[in-house]
Motif scaffolding. Structure first.
Motif, PDB file in Angstrom:
ATOM      1  N   GLY A 150       0.817  -1.206   0.000  1.00  0.00           N
ATOM      2  CA  GLY A 150       0.000   0.000   0.000  1.00  0.00           C
ATOM      3  C   GLY A 150       0.851   1.255   0.000  1.00  0.00           C
ATOM      4  O   GLY A 150       2.083   1.203  -0.120  1.00  0.00           O
ATOM      5  N   GLU A 151       0.166   2.373   0.151  1.00  0.00           N
ATOM      6  CA  GLU A 151       0.812   3.672   0.140  1.00  0.00           C
ATOM      7  C   GLU A 151       0.926   4.192   1.575  1.00  0.00           C
ATOM      8  O   GLU A 151      -0.050   4.164   2.320  1.00  0.00           O
ATOM      9  CB  GLU A 151      -0.010   4.638  -0.708  1.00  0.00           C
ATOM     10  CG  GLU A 151       0.690   5.929  -0.995  1.00  0.00           C
ATOM     11  CD  GLU A 151      -0.049   6.731  -2.044  1.00  0.00           C
ATOM     12  OE1 GLU A 151      -0.998   7.439  -1.663  1.00  0.00           O
ATOM     13  OE2 GLU A 151       0.317   6.633  -3.221  1.00  0.00           O
ATOM     14  N   TYR A 152       2.102   4.666   1.916  1.00  0.00           N
ATOM     15  CA  TYR A 152       2.355   5.212   3.253  1.00  0.00           C
ATOM     16  C   TYR A 152       2.690   6.690   3.109  1.00  0.00           C
ATOM     17  O   TYR A 152       3.475   7.081   2.244  1.00  0.00           O
ATOM     18  CB  TYR A 152       3.483   4.438   3.942  1.00  0.00           C
ATOM     19  CG  TYR A 152       3.026   3.058   4.375  1.00  0.00           C
ATOM     20  CD1 TYR A 152       2.760   2.780   5.704  1.00  0.00           C
ATOM     21  CD2 TYR A 152       2.832   2.047   3.438  1.00  0.00           C
ATOM     22  CE1 TYR A 152       2.319   1.531   6.102  1.00  0.00           C
ATOM     23  CE2 TYR A 152       2.383   0.786   3.820  1.00  0.00           C
ATOM     24  CZ  TYR A 152       2.129   0.534   5.157  1.00  0.00           C
ATOM     25  OH  TYR A 152       1.687  -0.711   5.541  1.00  0.00           O
ATOM     26  N   ILE A 153       2.067   7.502   3.965  1.00  0.00           N
ATOM     27  CA  ILE A 153       2.145   8.952   3.874  1.00  0.00           C
ATOM     28  C   ILE A 153       3.050   9.500   4.982  1.00  0.00           C
ATOM     29  O   ILE A 153       2.973   9.066   6.131  1.00  0.00           O
ATOM     30  CB  ILE A 153       0.725   9.569   4.039  1.00  0.00           C
ATOM     31  CG1 ILE A 153      -0.259   8.959   3.067  1.00  0.00           C
ATOM     32  CG2 ILE A 153       0.775  11.087   3.961  1.00  0.00           C
ATOM     33  CD1 ILE A 153      -0.044   9.308   1.646  1.00  0.00           C
ATOM     34  N   PHE A 154       3.867  10.501   4.617  1.00  0.00           N
ATOM     35  CA  PHE A 154       4.751  11.187   5.566  1.00  0.00           C
ATOM     36  C   PHE A 154       4.536  12.693   5.400  1.00  0.00           C
ATOM     37  O   PHE A 154       4.787  13.242   4.332  1.00  0.00           O
ATOM     38  CB  PHE A 154       6.218  10.844   5.284  1.00  0.00           C
ATOM     39  CG  PHE A 154       6.536   9.391   5.432  1.00  0.00           C
ATOM     40  CD1 PHE A 154       7.063   8.890   6.610  1.00  0.00           C
ATOM     41  CD2 PHE A 154       6.303   8.505   4.383  1.00  0.00           C
ATOM     42  CE1 PHE A 154       7.359   7.539   6.741  1.00  0.00           C
ATOM     43  CE2 PHE A 154       6.587   7.157   4.505  1.00  0.00           C
ATOM     44  CZ  PHE A 154       7.118   6.671   5.692  1.00  0.00           C
ATOM     45  N   LEU A 170       5.751  21.577   4.294  1.00  0.00           N
ATOM     46  CA  LEU A 170       6.446  21.476   3.012  1.00  0.00           C
ATOM     47  C   LEU A 170       5.784  20.481   2.073  1.00  0.00           C
ATOM     48  O   LEU A 170       6.177  20.364   0.917  1.00  0.00           O
ATOM     49  CB  LEU A 170       7.911  21.090   3.223  1.00  0.00           C
ATOM     50  CG  LEU A 170       8.736  22.041   4.095  1.00  0.00           C
ATOM     51  CD1 LEU A 170      10.176  21.564   4.167  1.00  0.00           C
ATOM     52  CD2 LEU A 170       8.656  23.466   3.587  1.00  0.00           C
ATOM     53  N   GLY A 171       4.820  19.738   2.567  1.00  0.00           N
ATOM     54  CA  GLY A 171       4.118  18.802   1.705  1.00  0.00           C
ATOM     55  C   GLY A 171       4.053  17.409   2.295  1.00  0.00           C
ATOM     56  O   GLY A 171       4.340  17.177   3.462  1.00  0.00           O
ATOM     57  N   VAL A 172       3.675  16.489   1.432  1.00  0.00           N
ATOM     58  CA  VAL A 172       3.479  15.096   1.816  1.00  0.00           C
ATOM     59  C   VAL A 172       4.359  14.215   0.952  1.00  0.00           C
ATOM     60  O   VAL A 172       4.371  14.344  -0.265  1.00  0.00           O
ATOM     61  CB  VAL A 172       1.992  14.707   1.638  1.00  0.00           C
ATOM     62  CG1 VAL A 172       1.783  13.224   1.863  1.00  0.00           C
ATOM     63  CG2 VAL A 172       1.116  15.522   2.565  1.00  0.00           C
ATOM     64  N   GLY A 173       5.106  13.342   1.594  1.00  0.00           N
ATOM     65  CA  GLY A 173       5.866  12.326   0.877  1.00  0.00           C
ATOM     66  C   GLY A 173       5.067  11.032   0.873  1.00  0.00           C
ATOM     67  O   GLY A 173       4.493  10.655   1.892  1.00  0.00           O
TER      68      GLY A 173
END
Length: 181
Positions: A150-154, A170-173
């Motif tokens: 899956g996708e993991y958000i930072f 600064l955003g989302v990785g």
């Protein structure tokens, strides 16, 4: 109050002096540091180790501090969004360097790398701060990739150097992990 007569009309104008309490009207404490001009940006987040359960993977977060930014970058926070399985990190293996993952430059000195045990937010403090006109990358090493695909958000924030720094989002990785075929 001033009166002005124009074509037999009398116009009155009130001049109200603005109080010099601008610092109290700002949303930040008076001695805060915050970004003005062009702020830093998160350029990318990626990993070459994208299979689930991969041991000792590296996660790369690349940033740019524009040359015309008025402040240097003092610290970065990287906050994993916990939506199931959390990722454990070996913070002693954290590195930062000028350039990108594929074009590594000179290393940057890290004053500290910590992780809040409750929120899992990772804080990377630079000493000295990262100067304007620098593209740089932070490499985090996880103990193991998640066991679920899956996708993991930072969520990533940057803080200027100086007293009482105010963070800027600064955003989302996003890192995606896959099950092998």
């Amino acid at each position: 109050m001033r009166f002005l007569s124009l074509f037999n009309l009398t116009v009155s104008a009130f001049v109200i002096a603005a109080p010099s309490v601008l610092a109290q009207e700002m949303p930040f404490p008076a001695n805060s540091s915050f970004f003005t001009g062009d702020p830093p940006t998160l350029m990318s987040a990626d990993t070459p180790d994208s299979l689930i359960n991969w041991p000792s993977p590296h996660y790369f977060f690349t940033f740019n501090v524009p040359a015309n930014s008025k402040e240097s970058l003092g610290k970065v926070t990287i906050a994993p969004e916990i939506s199931g399985e959390s990722i454990a990190f070996d913070l002693s293996k954290t590195q930062a360097f000028q350039g990108t993952r594929k074009q590594k430059g000179q290393g940057l000195t890290l004053q500290s790398v910590t992780q809040d045990p409750k929120t899992q937010v990772i804080t990377i403090v630079f000493a000295p701060s990262v100067p304007q006109g620098t593209t740089f990358t932070i490499s985090l090493q996880a103990v193991r990739n998640p066991s679920e695909s899956g996708e993991y958000i930072f969520r990533v924030q940057g803080f200027p150097s100086g007293d009482n720094p105010i963070g800027l989002d600064l955003g989302v990785g996003r890192l995606s992990f896959y099950r092998p075929f």
